[in-house]
Design an enzyme around this catalytic site. Structure first.
Site, PDB file in Angstrom:
ATOM      1  N   GLU A 181       0.824  -1.219   0.000  1.00 20.73           N
ATOM      2  CA  GLU A 181       0.000   0.000   0.000  1.00 20.73           C
ATOM      3  C   GLU A 181       0.857   1.268   0.000  1.00 20.73           C
ATOM      4  O   GLU A 181       0.746   2.113   0.895  1.00 20.73           O
ATOM      5  CB  GLU A 181      -0.966  -0.020   1.180  1.00 20.73           C
ATOM      6  CG  GLU A 181      -1.994  -1.115   1.049  1.00 20.73           C
ATOM      7  CD  GLU A 181      -3.151  -1.004   2.030  1.00 20.73           C
ATOM      8  OE1 GLU A 181      -2.994  -0.351   3.070  1.00 20.73           O
ATOM      9  OE2 GLU A 181      -4.220  -1.570   1.741  1.00 20.73           O
TER      10      GLU A 181
ATOM     11  N   GLU B  57      -6.459  -7.963  -1.197  1.00 16.24           N
ATOM     12  CA  GLU B  57      -6.896  -8.089   0.200  1.00 16.24           C
ATOM     13  C   GLU B  57      -8.385  -7.797   0.294  1.00 16.24           C
ATOM     14  O   GLU B  57      -8.883  -6.866  -0.345  1.00 16.24           O
ATOM     15  CB  GLU B  57      -6.208  -7.054   1.102  1.00 16.24           C
ATOM     16  CG  GLU B  57      -4.754  -7.284   1.366  1.00 16.24           C
ATOM     17  CD  GLU B  57      -4.177  -6.210   2.298  1.00 16.24           C
ATOM     18  OE1 GLU B  57      -4.933  -5.624   3.101  1.00 16.24           O
ATOM     19  OE2 GLU B  57      -2.978  -5.959   2.202  1.00 16.24           O
TER      20      GLU B  57
END
Ligand code: GAL
Length: 686
Positions: free
Chosen positions: A153, A311
């Site tokens: 991320e 995810e």
């Protein structure tokens, strides 16, 4: 499209953090057996494992990881190998303070947290390169490693002296002279003229924040710096195996960096999807679902091929205001919706809940109870059974005829501007309002960046393209000239690439001529104020009137046909001011919607337009509220239909032709019942 990897299955995977369990070999032993029971066929591994991989400077310990990757592979479980740069080891932070990030107010972080390193620091880049080289030497040619997950991320910005110096160099390259920079940034405003490059500083709450060109360039620079950081990350991997594939897990509508630019470095796009499910009392999940699906469509559009759902939680997060678990059966629905919108994977954060640390209560396939008879484990296992039968779907295409222009630079600029609405200009909201009807009616939509080719689409929606580069304007004009249909909206073509207002008529760069209108002024409404659009000439079925809010641009028609006017209750305002127009341009048509309207308007208007253009939805039927559909075509030509019921009510869909349930082989001739939160994967019955 060739499938992503030689591993020709839909990936059913999870983040796996064995480094948290190295002291408990019995847990690690159980894990593989349990993963097999849960039908997990892949793990993302090593994401935050730097301290275990390099416990002290230059001492690399990769054997434990190699042993686990080997064991996984022997058991038919592949690895998505992560590079560990998302969290730096404590020893490194202390030895090299320069790697710790400095905030916009110029305060350097202490050691802690994650996602907080400096992207410029030569030390950090060198350390990352060194660990990645070790990992690549060991794993880049491992048959069980199907993909590289770069960092985690990637986000944020650093304002340290190293970054300031790099920013100045980047600016020198871009502008050549200070005079050019001063002009482009309009620095004569408030006497902010620079007389030496060294005076330039990144935007700061306690410093410069009134020069919009600076803010915009700073964001571009942050993307550039992240981009080169990423290049540095992947170089050793590609050197060890030029065929190695890399991804970066994106964070939905995160707007800190330009993901369109980052996607150029990726072999496959992936994202982490965490909507705040179950926020509605009546159980209607359409709002959360359409937001998530919109971003999935963006991910699929970036490279024009399936994305990975890197995810999602199998149950709950631990960081939302209220962290409700997905209710019974709901996980399957969200997973099938991802497949519907182009995902070739369903992956979880995380496999096993850790016992300590900030994420100990985050949902996982294995909870602290360490049992397999939990609801979550059983639902994951059940979904895995479905995915096992879906090899044919790998690489399947989505055929979208509708494109939505999404320009992050314009988003940055319009949100940095002071006025006309500082209480939320709503550019993304407008884009999603224009997307919603297509989602609801089962149309496929691609999102395009201004740099992408949109010439092949039948319909191009351009919501609030406030910052307009001249090359994009020329391409939009050309698209329409060649026969395309475009929908332009208010507050388009206002500033150039430096965030300098265009002089002359707007929308600038020939878009006023394209739309056959000219903007007179823009009127932002208070939140509880409304105006009305009255349709005066409907080229296709539209209601008599629609509610308007937020932004009402006053325009004059200069050649365009007026389709609707403002009805405003303001005696001072001239009658019949145009609000919705249509103009023929070359072989195509440009519509202009001057005001921000209620959802119903976009639904009536855009769906009628799509129909008129002969664009087909996934299934030609009227879906009951909360039911959506998408279609993907497999590499062997098989069409897959997906139906999702986002409500807690039983629904039924009228089928235009017979479809077969891919999982049960049951054939539905006319009516297909969908249970509450039900989802179906279907193929043609014959
Ligand atoms: C993601 C992150 C994961 C985990 C997860 C929790 O944003 O990549 O490492 O923290 O959130 O929801």
């Amino acid at each position: 499209m060739p499938s992503l990897t030689p591993y020709p299955h839909i990936i059913h995977g999870c983040d796996y953090n064995p480094e948290q369990w190295l002291h408990s070999p019995e847990i690690l032993k159980q894990d593989i057996e349990l993963m097999k029971q849960a039908n997990i066929n892949s793990v993302s591994i090593g994401i935050f494992a730097w301290a275990a991989l390099e416990p002290e400077e230059g001492r690399y310990e990769l054997d434990w990881l190699a042993e686990i990757v080997d064991r996984l592979w022997e058991n038919g479980i592949t690895s998505v190998m992560a590079t560990p740069s998302g969290a730096k080891p404590v020893w490194m932070s202390h030895k090299y303070p320069e790697i710790r990030r400095v905030s916009a107010s110029r305060i350097r972080d202490l050691q802690g947290g994650r996602h907080n390193h400096c992207y410029t620091s030569p030390v950090y880049r060198e350390k990352v390169r060194a660990i990645n080289t070790k990992l690549a030497e060991r794993f880049a040619n491992h048959p069980g490693v199907i993909l590289w997950h770069i960092s985690n991320e990637i986000q944020g910005e650093c304002h340290c002296e190293l970054c300031q110096a790099a920013f100045r160099e980047w600016l020198k390259e871009r502008y050549g002279t200070l005079d050019a920079l001063n002009l482009a940034w309009w620095t004569s405003f408030w006497s902010h003229t620079y007389t030496d490059w060294s005076q330039i500083e990144s935007p700061a709450p306690n410093g410069e924040n009134s020069i919009h060109g600076l803010t915009l360039d700073w964001k571009r620079f942050c993307t550039h710096q992240t981009y080169t950081f990423f290049e540095n990350e992947i170089a050793p991997i590609k050197a060890a195996n030029p065929n190695a594939k890399v991804t970066m897990n994106l964070m939905g509508f995160y707007d800190g960096i330009d993901y369109w630019k980052m996607s150029k470095l990726l072999d496959v796009v992936s994202w982490d999807c965490y909507p705040a499910w179950h926020t509605q009392q009546d159980g209607d999940e359409t709002y959360n679902a359409f937001w998530a699906d919109a971003y999935s469509d963006i991910c699929r559009s970036m490279l024009g091929k399936p994305y990975l759902l890197m995810e999602n939680t199998p149950s709950q997060t631990n960081w939302q205001g209220i962290c409700r678990p997905k209710t019974w059966g709901f996980h399957r629905l969200t997973a099938i919706s991802h497949l519907a919108h182009g995902a070739d994977s369903i992956q979880y954060f995380q496999w096993r809940q850790g016992r300590g640390g900030a994420e100990k209560f985050h949902g996982a396939v294995m909870t602290h109870a360490n049992r397999t008879d939990t609801r979550v484990f059983q639902e994951v296992r059940g979904l895995g059974e479905t995915l096992k039968r879906l090899d044919a779907l790998c690489g399947a295409k989505t055929d979208a005829k509708i494109a939505m222009l999404y320009d992050i630079e314009s988003h940055w600029a319009v949100n940095d501007a002071q006025g006309p609405r500082n209480d939320g200009i709503g550019d993304n909201d407008l884009m999603l309002r224009m997307y919603l009807p297509f989602w609801t009616a089962g149309y496929a939509v691609d999102f395009v960046s201004p740099d992408m080719d949109f010439s092949g689409y039948h319909l191009l929606c351009v919501p609030m393209l406030y910052l307009l580069r001249n090359d994009i304007a020329a391409r939009i004009r050309n698209y329409v000239k060649q026969g395309g249909t475009v929908v332009l909206t208010m507050h388009t073509g206002v500033v150039d690439e430096h965030d300098l207002c265009y002089m002359g008529d707007t929308p600038a760069e020939g878009l006023a001529e394209l739309a056959g209108i000219r903007v007179l002024e823009i009127d932002p409404l208070y939140d509880d104020e409304y105006e009305t659009l009255r349709i005066t000439k409907a080229p296709f079925p539209l209601a008599e009137s629609y509610r308007l809010e937020r932004l009402c641009e006053r325009i004059t028609a200069e050649g365009a046909e007026v389709l609707g006017v403002y009805e405003h209750g303001n005696p001072c305002m001239p009658d019949e001011m145009p609000c919705l127009t249509r103009n023929s341009f070359g072989r195509g048509t440009a519509y202009y919607a001057a005001a921000f309207a209620e959802d119903r308007f976009y639904s009536d208007f855009l769906l009628s337009l799509a129909e008129r253009l002969g664009i087909q939805p996934a299934l030609d039927t009227a879906f009951p509220h909360g039911v959506t559909a998408q279609r993907r075509t497999a590499q062997d030509g098989t069409a897959f239909w997906f139906l999702m019921n986002w409500t807690r009510e039983q629904k039924a869909v009228t089928l235009p032709f017979a479809l077969k349930d891919y999982e049960t082989d049951k054939i539905y001739q006319n009516k297909l019942p969908l249970p509450p939160y039900g989802a179906k994967i279907l193929v043609r019955a014959n």
